[in-house]
Design an enzyme around this catalytic site. Structure first.
Site, short mmCIF file in Angstrom:
data_model
loop_
_atom_site.label_atom_id
_atom_site.label_comp_id
_atom_site.label_asym_id
_atom_site.label_seq_id
_atom_site.Cartn_x
_atom_site.Cartn_y
_atom_site.Cartn_z
N ARG A 75 0.87 -1.20 0.00
CA ARG A 75 0.00 0.00 0.00
C ARG A 75 0.89 1.24 0.00
O ARG A 75 1.82 1.34 0.81
CB ARG A 75 -0.83 -0.04 1.28
N ARG A 144 -1.05 6.56 9.70
CA ARG A 144 -1.21 6.02 8.33
C ARG A 144 -1.36 7.15 7.30
O ARG A 144 -1.21 8.33 7.62
CB ARG A 144 -2.48 5.15 8.29
N LYS A 208 -3.00 1.21 15.23
CA LYS A 208 -2.99 2.08 14.05
C LYS A 208 -3.54 3.47 14.39
O LYS A 208 -4.31 3.62 15.34
CB LYS A 208 -3.81 1.45 12.93
N LYS A 210 -5.12 7.18 12.49
CA LYS A 210 -5.59 7.74 11.22
C LYS A 210 -5.98 9.21 11.36
O LYS A 210 -6.61 9.58 12.33
CB LYS A 210 -6.80 6.93 10.73
N CYS A 431 -15.50 -3.13 0.75
CA CYS A 431 -14.09 -3.39 1.06
C CYS A 431 -13.58 -4.54 0.20
O CYS A 431 -14.34 -5.18 -0.51
CB CYS A 431 -13.94 -3.71 2.54
N CYS A 437 -8.23 -10.90 1.85
CA CYS A 437 -8.27 -10.44 3.24
C CYS A 437 -8.42 -11.63 4.19
O CYS A 437 -9.43 -12.35 4.13
CB CYS A 437 -9.42 -9.46 3.46
N CYS A 476 -16.54 -8.03 7.06
CA CYS A 476 -16.43 -8.35 8.50
C CYS A 476 -16.67 -7.06 9.27
O CYS A 476 -16.81 -5.99 8.67
CB CYS A 476 -15.05 -8.96 8.81
N CYS A 480 -13.87 -1.50 7.00
CA CYS A 480 -12.92 -0.86 6.07
C CYS A 480 -13.59 0.00 5.00
O CYS A 480 -12.97 0.91 4.48
CB CYS A 480 -12.04 -1.93 5.42
FE1 SRM Z 1 -8.94 -1.91 6.85
C1 SRM Z 1 -7.53 -4.52 8.45
C2 SRM Z 1 -8.32 -3.31 3.87
C3 SRM Z 1 -9.67 1.02 5.36
C4 SRM Z 1 -10.46 -0.85 9.74
N1 SRM Z 1 -8.03 -3.61 6.27
C5 SRM Z 1 -7.47 -4.54 7.09
C6 SRM Z 1 -6.67 -5.57 6.27
C7 SRM Z 1 -5.27 -5.09 6.15
C8 SRM Z 1 -6.73 -7.02 6.79
C9 SRM Z 1 -5.61 -7.44 7.72
O1 SRM Z 1 -5.44 -6.84 8.80
O2 SRM Z 1 -4.92 -8.39 7.38
C10 SRM Z 1 -7.43 -5.47 4.92
C11 SRM Z 1 -6.62 -5.86 3.69
C12 SRM Z 1 -7.53 -6.41 2.61
C13 SRM Z 1 -6.83 -6.59 1.32
O3 SRM Z 1 -6.66 -7.75 0.90
O4 SRM Z 1 -6.46 -5.60 0.69
C14 SRM Z 1 -7.94 -4.05 4.99
N2 SRM Z 1 -8.88 -1.24 4.98
C15 SRM Z 1 -8.68 -2.00 3.87
C16 SRM Z 1 -8.92 -1.21 2.60
C17 SRM Z 1 -8.01 -1.61 1.46
C18 SRM Z 1 -10.40 -1.37 2.19
C19 SRM Z 1 -10.74 -0.93 0.79
O5 SRM Z 1 -11.36 -1.74 0.11
O6 SRM Z 1 -10.42 0.18 0.40
C20 SRM Z 1 -8.73 0.22 3.15
C21 SRM Z 1 -7.29 0.67 3.08
C22 SRM Z 1 -7.13 2.05 3.58
C23 SRM Z 1 -5.74 2.60 3.42
O7 SRM Z 1 -5.39 2.95 2.30
O8 SRM Z 1 -5.04 2.72 4.43
C24 SRM Z 1 -9.11 0.02 4.62
N3 SRM Z 1 -9.83 -0.17 7.47
C25 SRM Z 1 -10.15 0.87 6.66
C26 SRM Z 1 -11.08 1.74 7.32
C27 SRM Z 1 -11.73 2.98 6.72
C28 SRM Z 1 -10.95 4.23 7.01
O9 SRM Z 1 -9.86 4.19 7.58
O10 SRM Z 1 -11.45 5.30 6.67
C29 SRM Z 1 -11.33 1.18 8.57
C30 SRM Z 1 -12.36 1.70 9.61
C31 SRM Z 1 -11.94 2.93 10.29
C32 SRM Z 1 -11.13 2.64 11.50
O11 SRM Z 1 -9.93 2.40 11.37
O12 SRM Z 1 -11.70 2.61 12.60
C33 SRM Z 1 -10.52 -0.01 8.66
N4 SRM Z 1 -8.94 -2.55 8.76
C34 SRM Z 1 -9.66 -2.00 9.80
C35 SRM Z 1 -9.47 -2.81 10.98
C36 SRM Z 1 -10.07 -2.55 12.38
C37 SRM Z 1 -9.21 -1.64 13.17
C38 SRM Z 1 -9.63 -1.54 14.61
O13 SRM Z 1 -9.75 -0.43 15.13
O14 SRM Z 1 -9.82 -2.59 15.24
C39 SRM Z 1 -8.63 -3.88 10.60
C40 SRM Z 1 -8.15 -5.04 11.48
C41 SRM Z 1 -7.02 -4.68 12.36
O15 SRM Z 1 -6.42 -3.62 12.27
O16 SRM Z 1 -6.71 -5.51 13.21
C42 SRM Z 1 -8.33 -3.69 9.20
FE1 SF4 Z 2 -11.12 -7.42 5.37
FE2 SF4 Z 2 -13.00 -6.93 7.15
FE3 SF4 Z 2 -11.56 -4.93 6.18
FE4 SF4 Z 2 -13.29 -6.08 4.64
S1 SF4 Z 2 -13.80 -4.97 6.53
S2 SF4 Z 2 -11.18 -5.62 4.07
S3 SF4 Z 2 -13.24 -8.16 5.30
S4 SF4 Z 2 -10.79 -6.58 7.42
#
Ligand code: SRM
Ligand code: SF4
Length: 555
Positions: A75, A144, A208, A210, A431, A437, A476, A480
């Protein structure tokens, strides 16, 4: 100070990682497996990568007694989501040579490549570096990619606000040179003191972190879903400063009532750059010192803010900066959208927002988007800006060049593709989820377009085809695609099953709530059919679907 119960295992990995080096070089040399060592999997996140495997092929490979098909996702760090045309061309080529070829625009204004095998990581990072791009700190327990309202049309101060995204990203970068040593073969530092890191120390943040900046009235970045949200205060076309909100975050865990989604709380206003930058910095140090380091499910800033209180947090930050924040200034968000098609910025330049379904830039049977964008980039007459809704804006086009760019967009039917998509589809986000994922419980981006077609049918039946409803899906409960701030949110619970959430608003100022649990497609469509029927009959003038759901106490 921080919760001193038993530290989570990741804390030890960070502290003993020798400035985020771990044993990555040894892991890379190991030709017996496509994976890297377990501890290194945590460390490489800070370098912007995740180890993944193809979940579609797990069973087949297990039957053949083969290891999982390990690959990596990378990324980029793109504050404010900006690329030059040369950088787009480089990214296009790098994607083709090293990954699945799909350029995936994320919900945080950057791009990801999937499917890199271990031996292709270094060439990928090296090629990105030649294009002046890096992936530092786009994952891991660190600040990030910094978001910023994407469209220059939004305000005459857009360029000024956009610069803040860059400055904040720079200020909060880790000091370690590990990325340059490991991936770009730069010399090791003689004196390790040079990489001492007063912000992150050797433990980094508990989780993390943001940051997003929004320019009212458009909340296109979902500013309140971030650990820090900056709301630009603009008076008479002048940037006066920022309201600062803290403690936004969306993720929950099914069955864990201690976890919850939370929107940021505005704690004050800063009227100058030094104060804004210092306040941001010290919000991170307070979270570093007081955040929960034993339970990662409860480690985000939102839980620290709720544990100690927003007033205490503000006072602690002010103590550390030696500067007082002023009372918040009034602001109003009236929409949350991307401005599709051609729009002119305040600078006189032109911008074309392309609809990219779920952020996947590729050539498929419907549209040759990747080829078209390459051709646009090759003119050298554009830049690219990514939106937080997974779209791309062909940017900074001089009036004299607009026809040339438009002709390419028309030739590849990009204009027809963008104009032809329904409002529902253009507002929708899903997402990544399966197959890459590891946390996905259900499909999202591979399935959502089909479900959208069916929902479009329902809306059409009720005479609501032109409604501007915001619908989002995640595989899930991590959120995201920010499904918890959608008017209709789908949150995966198991294969083919989703919780149906209702009640978010159009501007991203209200969280939704669970309406029905673990529905399959048939049940989803039945529920929506009934809901759309009563919305059509009983809604007030101009009432959005989200507001209707709340007024009717559906949730
Ligand atoms: Fe996310 C984890 C994809 C935005 C909350 N997210 C993941 C992972 C990396 C799975 C992992 O931990 O192994 C996913 C990778 C999937 C893949 O195969 O690409 C993933 N997140 C994404 C993306 C690519 C979704 C998309 O389709 O665009 C977004 C990438 C953003 C970026 O460029 O940095 C993405 N993730 C978000 C957002 C939205 C936002 O930030 O505006 C959230 C919710 C907001 C927040 O952070 O509260 C988000 N992602 C999470 C979480 C839960 C974090 C937490 O507070 O517990 C995880 C899991 C974790 O961190 O343990 C996670
Ligand atoms: Fe993966 Fe859950 Fe984030 Fe979707 S919402 S990309 S399933 S971690």
């Amino acid at each position: 100070m921080s919760d001193q119960r038993e530290l989570s295992p990741i804390e030890k990995i960070k502290e003993t990682s020798d400035g985020l080096r771990g044993s990555i070089p040894q892991s890379l040399r190991d030709e017996l497996t496509g994976a890297i060592r377990e501890d290194d999997q945590a460390v490489i996140k800070f370098h912007g990568m995740y180890q993944q495997d193809d979940r579609d092929r797990r069973e087949e490979r297990a039957e053949k007694k083969l290891d999982r098909l390990y690959t990596f996702m990378i990324r980029l760090r793109l504050p404010g989501g900006y690329l030059t045309s040369e950088q787009w061309i480089a990214s296009h080529n790098i994607a083709g040579e090293n990954s699945t070829g799909v350029i995936k625009i994320t919900t945080r204004q950057t791009i990801q490549l999937h499917g890199l095998v271990k031996s292709r990581i270094k060439p990928t990072i090296s090629a990105f570096s030649k294009a002046k791009l890096d992936s530092i700190a786009t994952c891991g327990d660190i600040n990030r990619n910094v978001l910023c309202s994407s469209h220059p049309m939004q305000s005459p101060v857009h360029a000024q606000v956009f610069e803040y995204a860059d400055k904040i990203s720079e200020k909060l970068m880790p000091k370690t040179r590990a990325y340059y040593e490991i991936w770009l073969d730069e010399d090791k530092l003689e004196d390790k003191k040079e990489e001492e890191d007063p912000l992150y120390e050797n433990r980094y943040l508990p989780r993390k972190f943001k940051i997003a900046i929004a320019i009212p009235g458009n909340n296109d970045v979902d500013v309140f879903a971030n650990d820090i949200g900056l709301i630009a205060i603009v008076e008479n076309n002048e940037l006066k400063g920022f309201n600062i909100a803290i403690g936004g975050g969306l993720s929950t865990t099914h069955g864990n009532p201690e976890t919850y989604a939370r929107l940021g709380t505005v704690i004050g206003f800063s009227d100058n750059e030094e104060k804004t930058m210092q306040t941001i910095y010290e919000i991170l140090t307070v979270q570093r010192d007081f955040g929960n380091r034993s339970d990662r499910k409860l480690a985000r800033l939102k839980y620290t803010v709720d544990k100690y209180g927003a007033d205490w947090f503000r006072a602690e930050v002010e103590k550390r900066t030696g500067m007082k924040l002023e009372e918040p200034k009034p602001f109003e968000f009236t929409e949350r959208r991307d401005y599709y098609g051609w729009k002119q910025g305040h600078n006189g330049l032109w911008y074309y927002t392309v609809f990219v379904e779920n952020g996947r830039v590729l050539d498929d049977e419907t549209v040759a988007l990747k080829t078209a964008l390459l051709e646009v980039a090759k003119t050298g007459k554009v830049t690219f800006r990514f939106t937080a809704n997974q779209n791309v804006i062909v940017s900074d086009v001089a009036p004299a060049d607009k026809d040339i760019i438009n002709a390419i967009l028309e030739r590849y039917a990009i204009t027809a593709h963008t104009d032809g998509a329904s409002l529902l589809r253009k507002n929708a986000m899903a997402c990544v989820a399966l197959p890459t994922c590891p946390l996905a419980l259900a499909e999202a981006q591979r399935y959502f377009p089909t479900l959208i077609t069916k929902i479009e049918g329902l809306l059409g039946n009720h005479g609501l085809a032109d409604d501007d409803i915001i619908v989002r899906m995640t595989g899930c409960p991590n959120g995201c695609a920010r499904s918890y701030v959608a008017e209709i949110g789908f949150v995966g619970t198991a294969p083919g099953r989703y919780n149906l959430h209702l009640g978010g608003d159009n501007e991203g100022l209200r969280l939704n709530k669970i309406y029905k649990e673990s529905l399959d497609e048939q049940a989803i469509l039945q529920e929506l059919d009934i809901l759309f029927g009563s919305y059509k009959k009983e809604r007030k003038m101009q009432e959005s679907f989200g507001d209707f759901s709340v007024r009717k106490q559906l949730v």
